[in-house]
Design a protein around this motif. Structure first.
Motif, mmCIF file in Angstrom:
data_model
loop_
_atom_site.group_PDB
_atom_site.id
_atom_site.type_symbol
_atom_site.label_atom_id
_atom_site.label_comp_id
_atom_site.label_asym_id
_atom_site.label_seq_id
_atom_site.Cartn_x
_atom_site.Cartn_y
_atom_site.Cartn_z
ATOM 1 N N THR A 85 0.807 -1.050 0.141
ATOM 2 C CA THR A 85 -0.091 0.022 0.012
ATOM 3 C C THR A 85 0.750 1.226 -0.061
ATOM 4 O O THR A 85 0.621 2.150 -0.778
ATOM 5 C CB THR A 85 -0.941 -0.223 1.226
ATOM 6 N N LEU A 86 1.942 1.108 0.693
ATOM 7 C CA LEU A 86 2.917 2.277 1.045
ATOM 8 C C LEU A 86 3.522 2.537 -0.487
ATOM 9 O O LEU A 86 3.524 3.638 -0.949
ATOM 10 C CB LEU A 86 3.901 2.102 1.906
ATOM 11 N N LEU A 87 3.709 1.423 -1.082
ATOM 12 C CA LEU A 87 4.547 1.962 -2.484
ATOM 13 C C LEU A 87 3.424 2.213 -3.437
ATOM 14 O O LEU A 87 3.834 3.068 -4.459
ATOM 15 C CB LEU A 87 5.129 0.375 -3.003
ATOM 16 N N HIS A 91 4.098 5.477 -5.504
ATOM 17 C CA HIS A 91 4.110 5.726 -6.789
ATOM 18 C C HIS A 91 3.216 6.861 -7.744
ATOM 19 O O HIS A 91 3.299 7.219 -8.359
ATOM 20 C CB HIS A 91 3.665 4.367 -7.496
ATOM 21 N N ASN A 92 2.337 7.191 -6.748
ATOM 22 C CA ASN A 92 1.367 8.382 -7.011
ATOM 23 C C ASN A 92 2.127 9.611 -7.170
ATOM 24 O O ASN A 92 1.835 10.490 -7.545
ATOM 25 C CB ASN A 92 0.081 8.366 -6.292
ATOM 26 N N MET A 93 3.356 9.644 -6.259
ATOM 27 C CA MET A 93 4.063 10.737 -6.235
ATOM 28 C C MET A 93 5.422 10.725 -7.194
ATOM 29 O O MET A 93 5.721 11.620 -7.835
ATOM 30 C CB MET A 93 4.626 11.018 -4.660
ATOM 31 N N ILE A 94 6.067 9.452 -7.035
ATOM 32 C CA ILE A 94 7.394 9.443 -7.919
ATOM 33 C C ILE A 94 7.012 8.137 -8.605
ATOM 34 O O ILE A 94 6.779 6.996 -8.339
ATOM 35 C CB ILE A 94 8.445 8.967 -6.867
ATOM 36 N N ALA A 95 7.071 8.306 -10.026
ATOM 37 C CA ALA A 95 6.708 7.395 -11.166
ATOM 38 C C ALA A 95 7.818 6.254 -11.202
ATOM 39 O O ALA A 95 9.011 6.672 -11.078
ATOM 40 C CB ALA A 95 6.493 8.186 -12.390
ATOM 41 N N ILE A 96 7.418 4.944 -10.979
ATOM 42 C CA ILE A 96 8.660 3.898 -11.133
ATOM 43 C C ILE A 96 8.215 3.293 -12.576
ATOM 44 O O ILE A 96 7.753 2.385 -12.411
ATOM 45 C CB ILE A 96 8.412 3.060 -9.996
ATOM 46 N N TYR A 101 14.364 1.444 -11.943
ATOM 47 C CA TYR A 101 13.683 1.903 -10.992
ATOM 48 C C TYR A 101 13.040 0.603 -10.373
ATOM 49 O O TYR A 101 12.633 0.652 -9.003
ATOM 50 C CB TYR A 101 12.692 3.108 -11.338
ATOM 51 N N GLN A 102 12.319 0.115 -11.493
ATOM 52 C CA GLN A 102 11.514 -1.218 -10.729
ATOM 53 C C GLN A 102 12.366 -2.048 -9.948
ATOM 54 O O GLN A 102 11.957 -2.591 -9.104
ATOM 55 C CB GLN A 102 10.973 -1.823 -12.227
ATOM 56 N N GLY A 103 13.617 -2.463 -10.750
ATOM 57 C CA GLY A 103 14.380 -3.145 -9.867
ATOM 58 C C GLY A 103 14.805 -2.798 -8.484
ATOM 59 O O GLY A 103 14.894 -3.646 -7.582
ATOM 60 N N ALA A 104 15.202 -1.470 -8.577
ATOM 61 C CA ALA A 104 15.367 -0.783 -6.941
ATOM 62 C C ALA A 104 14.289 -0.971 -6.096
ATOM 63 O O ALA A 104 14.292 -1.245 -4.850
ATOM 64 C CB ALA A 104 15.839 0.520 -7.496
ATOM 65 N N ALA A 105 13.260 -1.004 -6.814
ATOM 66 C CA ALA A 105 11.660 -0.666 -5.670
ATOM 67 C C ALA A 105 11.568 -2.480 -5.196
ATOM 68 O O ALA A 105 11.282 -2.670 -4.117
ATOM 69 C CB ALA A 105 10.481 -0.555 -6.756
ATOM 70 N N ILE A 106 11.835 -3.437 -6.298
ATOM 71 C CA ILE A 106 11.829 -4.717 -5.571
ATOM 72 C C ILE A 106 12.899 -5.157 -4.586
ATOM 73 O O ILE A 106 12.426 -5.715 -3.641
ATOM 74 C CB ILE A 106 11.904 -5.618 -6.927
ATOM 75 N N PHE A 107 14.093 -4.615 -4.950
ATOM 76 C CA PHE A 107 15.188 -4.799 -3.915
ATOM 77 C C PHE A 107 14.629 -4.091 -2.677
ATOM 78 O O PHE A 107 14.787 -4.933 -1.409
ATOM 79 C CB PHE A 107 16.434 -4.090 -4.369
#
Lengths: 170, 281
Positions: A85-87, A91-96, A101-107
């Motif tokens: 939910t937080l992500l 994501h509504n503020m910072i586009a991934i 960036y997607q890899g970093a988000a998963i990490f």
């Protein structure tokens, strides 16, 4: 959101996670990519807020069901749900959108959900030994390396392409 | 359905789901265990097929489709034969260790009672063979097996793999059961370190390891010393090898006692079948 397709996807991912994922490992047999974590990030960045909440908790439920922690459920339902939910909010503020960036988000999600699940396990019992290197680095890193490349097939299956989402937002 | 969910605000839905997660977290393991068993039973076919493929892929080299030169093929065959021989050797070692413990016990009986019961202890056991559906838990410390209450399984029964004790039945459904391995952090098994003749409780530490704390012994345990699982309710009353000593140190709180680190003698990752000790005949 196509919920029937979502249910099939989660089920297949849960079964693959406990079977065929054992074949994909590096350094150690316990270090393998987490498909449900990859799906968590996918749905958190591609879904509407309400759908993202539901998807995050359902993925946590599937993770706890397929690979229980010390015989009880709950830690991953909560950690996946809260951080998914937080992500989505983030994501509504910072586009991934881009692969790195997607890899970093998963990490990052791999790290925070692993730590949160471990801490929540303390509420019930003395949890399994926590390997920082394995659970906070290698496993999220392997998931981050593979995850972004799974976004396209998952998007095709769910009929949720990035361009469609962008169009809808505009 | 989406329209109905749309009526509930995101914040309320999040709160409901968090509450649901907390309910799951604090539910008795018996209830959540039933859910996990139902999942394993419902999808036992894909799970067991996947498991067999995974185990097979570990014992064979990836990508050998007949295109390799003859020397590579011979090398692969030799490696397969070596792996099979190593598995057989490990099994025989465990069998030998069990037999040694039985022999020692029988000799003690001769000395103490001056009479010999010639019934081999293993003959008094009744086994239920079971296939492994999946390995789960943190550090791969739990198994789902395809036998359950209908086959005579009950919570607390010992489970053997490669003729060594690998865990205890933790939950049973009609046709499936969950086995808690000796390396599971929640596992507590009474054991005896054979060479020290000292007893203690073995506590799992995950990843195939366990610790025996506060062991009263005159000398230090050596790496490789055998650790035997002792009597438990429903267990026929003979020691069965479970682990081997990896390291030992004096207890920091009480230097007269030892803290012994052990490793399971059975490699669960390569197991496809186990045997559950049902009861005495």
């Amino acid at each position: 959101m196509r919920w029937l397709r979502f249910a099939v996807l989660v089920l297949v991912a849960a079964i693959l996670q406990t079977t065929f994922m054992d074949m994909i490992w590096i350094l150690d047999a316990n270090i393998k990519p987490d498909l449900l974590l990859i799906l968590l990030v996918f749905f958190a960045v591609r879904c509407d807020p309400t759908d993202a909440v539901i998807a995050s908790f359902v993925l946590g439920f599937a993770a706890d069901l397929a690979s229980p922690t010390a015989g009880f459920m709950g830690p991953r339902i909560i950690s996946f749900g809260v951080f998914g939910t937080l992500l989505n909010d983030l994501h509504n503020m910072i586009a991934i959108h881009r692969l790195p960036y997607q890899g970093a988000a998963i990490f990052l999600m791999g790290i925070v959900t692993a730590v949160a699940s471990h801490l929540l396990s303390y509420l019930r019992a003395d949890p399994a030994a926590f390997s920082i290197a394995r659970q906070c680095f290698w496993q999220p890193a392997l998931s981050a390396a593979i995850g972004p490349f799974l976004f396209s097939p998952v998007g095709w299956w769910m009929h949720m392409s990035e361009s469609r989402r962008r169009r809808r937002k505009h | 359905m989406t329209r109905h969910w749309g009526k509930t605000s995101k914040r309320m839905m999040f709160t409901y789901f968090v509450l649901g997660g907390l309910i799951f977290l604090f539910s008795p393991p018996r209830l959540t265990g039933q859910l996990q068993l139902a999942y394993a039973r419902l999808f036992s076919w894909p799970l067991s097929v996947g498991r067999q493929v995974t185990v097979a892929s570990r014992t064979t080299e990836a990508g050998h489709l007949g295109d390799y030169p003859r020397s590579m093929d011979a090398h692969r065959q030799l490696q397969e034969r070596l792996a099979a021989l190593e598995a057989h050797h490990r099994k025989l070692q465990n069998h030998l260790a069990n037999r040694e413990a039985q022999l020692e016990q029988a000799q003690n009986r001769i000395d103490e009672l001056a009479r010999l019961r010639s019934i081999p202890e293993w003959d008094r056991m009744s086994f239920q063979q079971a296939g492994i559906i999946s390995v789960s838990g943190q550090g791969q410390s739990e198994l789902m097996i395809d036998r359950g209450q209908d086959d005579g399984l009950a919570v607390g029964q010992y489970v053997l793999g490669d003729l060594s004790m690998i865990g205890v039945v933790a939950a049973v459904a009609a046709q499936t059961a969950r086995v808690k391995l000796i390396s599971d952090p929640m596992s507590r098994v009474p054991v005896r370190v054979a060479e020290l003749d000292a007893r203690g409780v073995m506590e799992g530490r995950g990843a195939g390891t366990a610790v025996i704390s506060q062991v009263p012994a005159r000398r230090q345990a050596r790496p490789g010393d055998r650790v035997y699982a002792l009597n438990a309710p429903g267990f026929p009353g003979i020691p069965i090898v479970a682990a081997e000593v990896v390291d030992s140190q004096r207890d920091p709180d009480n230097p007269l006692l030892w803290r012994i680190q052990v490793r399971a003698v059975c490699d669960v990752a390569n197991l496809t079948r186990v045997a559950v000790v049902i009861s005495e005949r």
